[in-house]
Design a protein around this motif. Structure first.
Motif, PDB file in Angstrom:
ATOM      1  N   GLY A  91      13.785  -9.870 -15.705  1.00 16.67           N
ATOM      2  CA  GLY A  91      14.205  -8.485 -15.859  1.00 16.67           C
ATOM      3  C   GLY A  91      13.566  -7.575 -14.836  1.00 16.67           C
ATOM      4  O   GLY A  91      14.204  -6.647 -14.323  1.00 16.67           O
ATOM      5  N   THR A  92      12.292  -7.824 -14.516  1.00 21.13           N
ATOM      6  CA  THR A  92      11.594  -7.028 -13.494  1.00 21.13           C
ATOM      7  C   THR A  92      12.273  -7.191 -12.139  1.00 21.13           C
ATOM      8  O   THR A  92      12.514  -6.212 -11.424  1.00 21.13           O
ATOM      9  CB  THR A  92      10.124  -7.455 -13.392  1.00 21.13           C
ATOM     10  N   ALA A  93      12.606  -8.430 -11.779  1.00 21.44           N
ATOM     11  CA  ALA A  93      13.265  -8.696 -10.495  1.00 21.44           C
ATOM     12  C   ALA A  93      14.630  -8.032 -10.438  1.00 21.44           C
ATOM     13  O   ALA A  93      15.019  -7.462  -9.409  1.00 21.44           O
ATOM     14  CB  ALA A  93      13.393 -10.206 -10.275  1.00 21.44           C
ATOM     15  N   LYS A  94      15.377  -8.087 -11.530  1.00 20.32           N
ATOM     16  CA  LYS A  94      16.716  -7.484 -11.545  1.00 20.32           C
ATOM     17  C   LYS A  94      16.635  -5.966 -11.407  1.00 20.32           C
ATOM     18  O   LYS A  94      17.451  -5.355 -10.707  1.00 20.32           O
ATOM     19  CB  LYS A  94      17.446  -7.858 -12.830  1.00 20.32           C
ATOM     20  N   GLN A 132      20.015 -12.956  -3.443  1.00 23.68           N
ATOM     21  CA  GLN A 132      21.069 -13.659  -2.719  1.00 23.68           C
ATOM     22  C   GLN A 132      22.217 -12.692  -2.462  1.00 23.68           C
ATOM     23  O   GLN A 132      22.866 -12.205  -3.386  1.00 23.68           O
ATOM     24  CB  GLN A 132      21.560 -14.885  -3.492  1.00 23.68           C
ATOM     25  N   GLU A 133      22.467 -12.424  -1.182  1.00 22.73           N
ATOM     26  CA  GLU A 133      23.542 -11.511  -0.795  1.00 22.73           C
ATOM     27  C   GLU A 133      24.894 -12.214  -0.778  1.00 22.73           C
ATOM     28  O   GLU A 133      25.905 -11.649  -1.189  1.00 22.73           O
ATOM     29  CB  GLU A 133      23.248 -10.928   0.594  1.00 22.73           C
ATOM     30  N   TYR A 139      29.876 -21.660  -5.539  1.00 20.66           N
ATOM     31  CA  TYR A 139      28.707 -21.460  -6.394  1.00 20.66           C
ATOM     32  C   TYR A 139      28.523 -19.977  -6.709  1.00 20.66           C
ATOM     33  O   TYR A 139      28.951 -19.107  -5.950  1.00 20.66           O
ATOM     34  CB  TYR A 139      27.433 -21.987  -5.714  1.00 20.66           C
ATOM     35  N   ASN A 140      27.869 -19.723  -7.835  1.00 26.26           N
ATOM     36  CA  ASN A 140      27.492 -18.357  -8.169  1.00 26.26           C
ATOM     37  C   ASN A 140      26.214 -17.987  -7.415  1.00 26.26           C
ATOM     38  O   ASN A 140      25.464 -18.857  -6.967  1.00 26.26           O
ATOM     39  CB  ASN A 140      27.247 -18.233  -9.678  1.00 26.26           C
ATOM     40  N   LYS A 141      25.958 -16.687  -7.309  1.00 26.25           N
ATOM     41  CA  LYS A 141      24.718 -16.228  -6.686  1.00 26.25           C
ATOM     42  C   LYS A 141      23.523 -16.551  -7.590  1.00 26.25           C
ATOM     43  O   LYS A 141      23.638 -16.526  -8.815  1.00 26.25           O
ATOM     44  CB  LYS A 141      24.768 -14.718  -6.441  1.00 26.25           C
ATOM     45  N   ALA A 142      22.386 -16.853  -6.963  1.00 28.39           N
ATOM     46  CA  ALA A 142      21.158 -17.062  -7.721  1.00 28.39           C
ATOM     47  C   ALA A 142      20.661 -15.725  -8.242  1.00 28.39           C
ATOM     48  O   ALA A 142      20.903 -14.672  -7.636  1.00 28.39           O
ATOM     49  CB  ALA A 142      20.099 -17.707  -6.837  1.00 28.39           C
ATOM     50  N   GLU A 143      19.985 -15.740  -9.366  1.00 25.34           N
ATOM     51  CA  GLU A 143      19.409 -14.518  -9.913  1.00 25.34           C
ATOM     52  C   GLU A 143      18.259 -14.040  -9.015  1.00 25.34           C
ATOM     53  O   GLU A 143      17.539 -14.856  -8.438  1.00 25.34           O
ATOM     54  CB  GLU A 143      18.876 -14.768 -11.325  1.00 25.34           C
ATOM     55  N   PRO A 144      18.058 -12.718  -8.870  1.00 26.65           N
ATOM     56  CA  PRO A 144      16.915 -12.223  -8.090  1.00 26.65           C
ATOM     57  C   PRO A 144      15.602 -12.727  -8.680  1.00 26.65           C
ATOM     58  O   PRO A 144      15.488 -12.919  -9.896  1.00 26.65           O
ATOM     59  CB  PRO A 144      17.031 -10.696  -8.224  1.00 26.65           C
ATOM     60  N   PHE A 145      14.606 -12.947  -7.821  1.00 25.30           N
ATOM     61  CA  PHE A 145      13.309 -13.408  -8.303  1.00 25.30           C
ATOM     62  C   PHE A 145      12.195 -12.892  -7.393  1.00 25.30           C
ATOM     63  O   PHE A 145      12.440 -12.473  -6.256  1.00 25.30           O
ATOM     64  CB  PHE A 145      13.264 -14.935  -8.408  1.00 25.30           C
ATOM     65  N   LEU A 146      10.972 -12.903  -7.924  1.00 22.17           N
ATOM     66  CA  LEU A 146       9.804 -12.383  -7.216  1.00 22.17           C
ATOM     67  C   LEU A 146       8.874 -13.531  -6.815  1.00 22.17           C
ATOM     68  O   LEU A 146       8.722 -14.507  -7.551  1.00 22.17           O
ATOM     69  CB  LEU A 146       9.039 -11.399  -8.111  1.00 22.17           C
ATOM     70  N   VAL A 147       8.253 -13.382  -5.645  1.00 18.81           N
ATOM     71  CA  VAL A 147       7.305 -14.371  -5.142  1.00 18.81           C
ATOM     72  C   VAL A 147       6.111 -13.627  -4.563  1.00 18.81           C
ATOM     73  O   VAL A 147       6.277 -12.665  -3.805  1.00 18.81           O
ATOM     74  CB  VAL A 147       7.936 -15.261  -4.044  1.00 18.81           C
ATOM     75  N   VAL A 161       3.985 -20.529   0.587  1.00 20.34           N
ATOM     76  CA  VAL A 161       4.464 -20.624  -0.786  1.00 20.34           C
ATOM     77  C   VAL A 161       5.831 -21.296  -0.831  1.00 20.34           C
ATOM     78  O   VAL A 161       6.754 -20.890  -0.128  1.00 20.34           O
ATOM     79  CB  VAL A 161       4.555 -19.219  -1.426  1.00 20.34           C
ATOM     80  N   ASP A 162       5.940 -22.330  -1.672  1.00 20.28           N
ATOM     81  CA  ASP A 162       7.218 -22.994  -1.905  1.00 20.28           C
ATOM     82  C   ASP A 162       7.809 -22.415  -3.179  1.00 20.28           C
ATOM     83  O   ASP A 162       7.309 -22.645  -4.276  1.00 20.28           O
ATOM     84  CB  ASP A 162       7.006 -24.502  -2.043  1.00 20.28           C
ATOM     85  N   ALA A 163       8.897 -21.652  -3.022  1.00 20.08           N
ATOM     86  CA  ALA A 163       9.516 -20.976  -4.168  1.00 20.08           C
ATOM     87  C   ALA A 163      10.739 -21.725  -4.686  1.00 20.08           C
ATOM     88  O   ALA A 163      11.497 -21.188  -5.476  1.00 20.08           O
ATOM     89  CB  ALA A 163       9.907 -19.555  -3.780  1.00 20.08           C
ATOM     90  N   SER A 164      10.926 -22.961  -4.261  1.00 15.66           N
ATOM     91  CA  SER A 164      12.123 -23.713  -4.637  1.00 15.66           C
ATOM     92  C   SER A 164      12.336 -23.823  -6.144  1.00 15.66           C
ATOM     93  O   SER A 164      13.466 -23.686  -6.614  1.00 15.66           O
ATOM     94  CB  SER A 164      12.083 -25.112  -4.022  1.00 15.66           C
ATOM     95  N   PRO A 165      11.288 -24.087  -6.951  1.00 16.41           N
ATOM     96  CA  PRO A 165      11.533 -24.228  -8.395  1.00 16.41           C
ATOM     97  C   PRO A 165      12.099 -22.975  -9.043  1.00 16.41           C
ATOM     98  O   PRO A 165      12.622 -23.042 -10.148  1.00 16.41           O
ATOM     99  CB  PRO A 165      10.137 -24.543  -8.951  1.00 16.41           C
ATOM    100  N   LYS A 166      12.011 -21.822  -8.377  1.00 15.79           N
ATOM    101  CA  LYS A 166      12.518 -20.583  -8.958  1.00 15.79           C
ATOM    102  C   LYS A 166      14.037 -20.449  -8.809  1.00 15.79           C
ATOM    103  O   LYS A 166      14.638 -19.578  -9.414  1.00 15.79           O
ATOM    104  CB  LYS A 166      11.849 -19.375  -8.295  1.00 15.79           C
ATOM    105  N   VAL A 167      14.648 -21.291  -8.000  1.00 14.30           N
ATOM    106  CA  VAL A 167      16.061 -21.116  -7.675  1.00 14.30           C
ATOM    107  C   VAL A 167      16.882 -22.218  -8.326  1.00 14.30           C
ATOM    108  O   VAL A 167      16.715 -23.394  -8.022  1.00 14.30           O
ATOM    109  CB  VAL A 167      16.293 -21.127  -6.148  1.00 14.30           C
ATOM    110  N   GLU A 168      17.772 -21.849  -9.221  1.00 13.75           N
ATOM    111  CA  GLU A 168      18.720 -22.779  -9.819  1.00 13.75           C
ATOM    112  C   GLU A 168      20.123 -22.176  -9.683  1.00 13.75           C
ATOM    113  O   GLU A 168      20.344 -21.025 -10.054  1.00 13.75           O
ATOM    114  CB  GLU A 168      18.406 -23.026 -11.291  1.00 13.75           C
ATOM    115  N   LEU A 169      21.045 -22.951  -9.157  1.00 14.98           N
ATOM    116  CA  LEU A 169      22.397 -22.464  -8.932  1.00 14.98           C
ATOM    117  C   LEU A 169      23.359 -23.018  -9.987  1.00 14.98           C
ATOM    118  O   LEU A 169      23.090 -24.043 -10.611  1.00 14.98           O
ATOM    119  CB  LEU A 169      22.881 -22.881  -7.538  1.00 14.98           C
ATOM    120  N   THR A 170      24.466 -22.332 -10.144  1.00 11.29           N
ATOM    121  CA  THR A 170      25.531 -22.780 -11.035  1.00 11.29           C
ATOM    122  C   THR A 170      26.851 -22.698 -10.291  1.00 11.29           C
ATOM    123  O   THR A 170      27.039 -21.843  -9.426  1.00 11.29           O
ATOM    124  CB  THR A 170      25.618 -21.926 -12.316  1.00 11.29           C
TER     125      THR A 170
END
Length: 226
Positions: A91-94, A132-133, A139-147, A161-170
């Motif tokens: 919610g903070t990222a959004k 994700q612009e 695919y759908n856009k990934a949800e915004p996230f903070l790193v 920093v590897d932020a890969s685990p934060k990104v899941e696509l649908t």
């Protein structure tokens, strides 16, 4: 036990307690003179997804106070009023992503390679928002996230920093195919079928029946007259 041995045991215990206290108090402090980087792998399950773009926004300055490490909103996002108390919250990222879009704030855009990889290097320490612009095809856009850069891991700060685990696509949902409508009312004639022969045949049948009946009736009358 002799007094000397007791004193030695107490001294050894005191030394151990002091050492443990020193270890507990000692903790890693971020090196504010260093730069960092963020690496991201766009994926769906175990499958890398290439294509599309990610925008990077620096939304928080690193703030160190007596060895404690925290973030405060940058000047560009200060008026957003978003709390950074829980930077793990989606919610903070959004909220921050919506603020950036509503106020026309520009981020640094990175293109996602065919291997699903994208990286941002030479970053100042701070808190970053990734949005994700443009999504990959299908695919759908990934949800915004903070790193955060750096990030605490196993009691130490890491700057790459590897932020890969934060990104899941649908995948984009395929529209449902419309079901064929059932015909209502009278049945439609089959291809090539004509209705006029039915009428002609019916009339012809009636005429033939009438002619046959008249002939038969006429013969009977002729027989009676004779």
């Amino acid at each position: 036990m002799p007094i000397r041995k007791r004193l030695f045991a107490l001294l050894a215990a005191a030394v151990m307690i002091c050492a443990m206290g020193a270890d507990a108090l000692a903790h890693d402090v971020p090196d504010t003179s260093r730069n960092g980087s963020i690496q991201i792998s766009m994926h769906m399950g175990e499958t890398a997804v290439g294509g599309g773009t990610l925008a990077l926004y620096r939304i928080g300055d690193a703030w160190e106070n007596d060895g404690n490490y925290d973030f405060v909103l940058t000047e560009a996002f200060a008026d957003s009023g978003v709390s950074l108390a829980d930077i793990q919250s989606s919610g903070t990222a959004k909220e921050l992503a919506d603020y950036a879009a509503d106020h026309g704030l520009a981020g640094v855009t990175g293109e996602i390679g065919s291997d699903g990889q994208v990286s941002f290097d030479g970053l100042e320490l701070g808190l970053y928002l990734l949005v994700q612009e443009e999504a990959a095809l299908g695919y759908n856009k990934a949800e915004p996230f903070l790193v955060s850069v750096p990030m605490m891991e196993d009691g130490s700060y890491i700057y790459s920093v590897d932020a890969s685990p934060k990104v899941e696509l649908t995948k984009v949902s395929e529209p449902e195919k419309p079901k064929p409508e059932k015909p209502t009312g009278s049945k439609l004639p089959q291809t090539g079928q004509l209705n006029w022969p039915v009428f002609v045949l019916a009339v012809s049948g009636v005429l033939l029946f009438s002619m046959g009946w008249m002939l038969r009736f006429g013969k009977r009358r002729d027989g009676y007259e004779k």
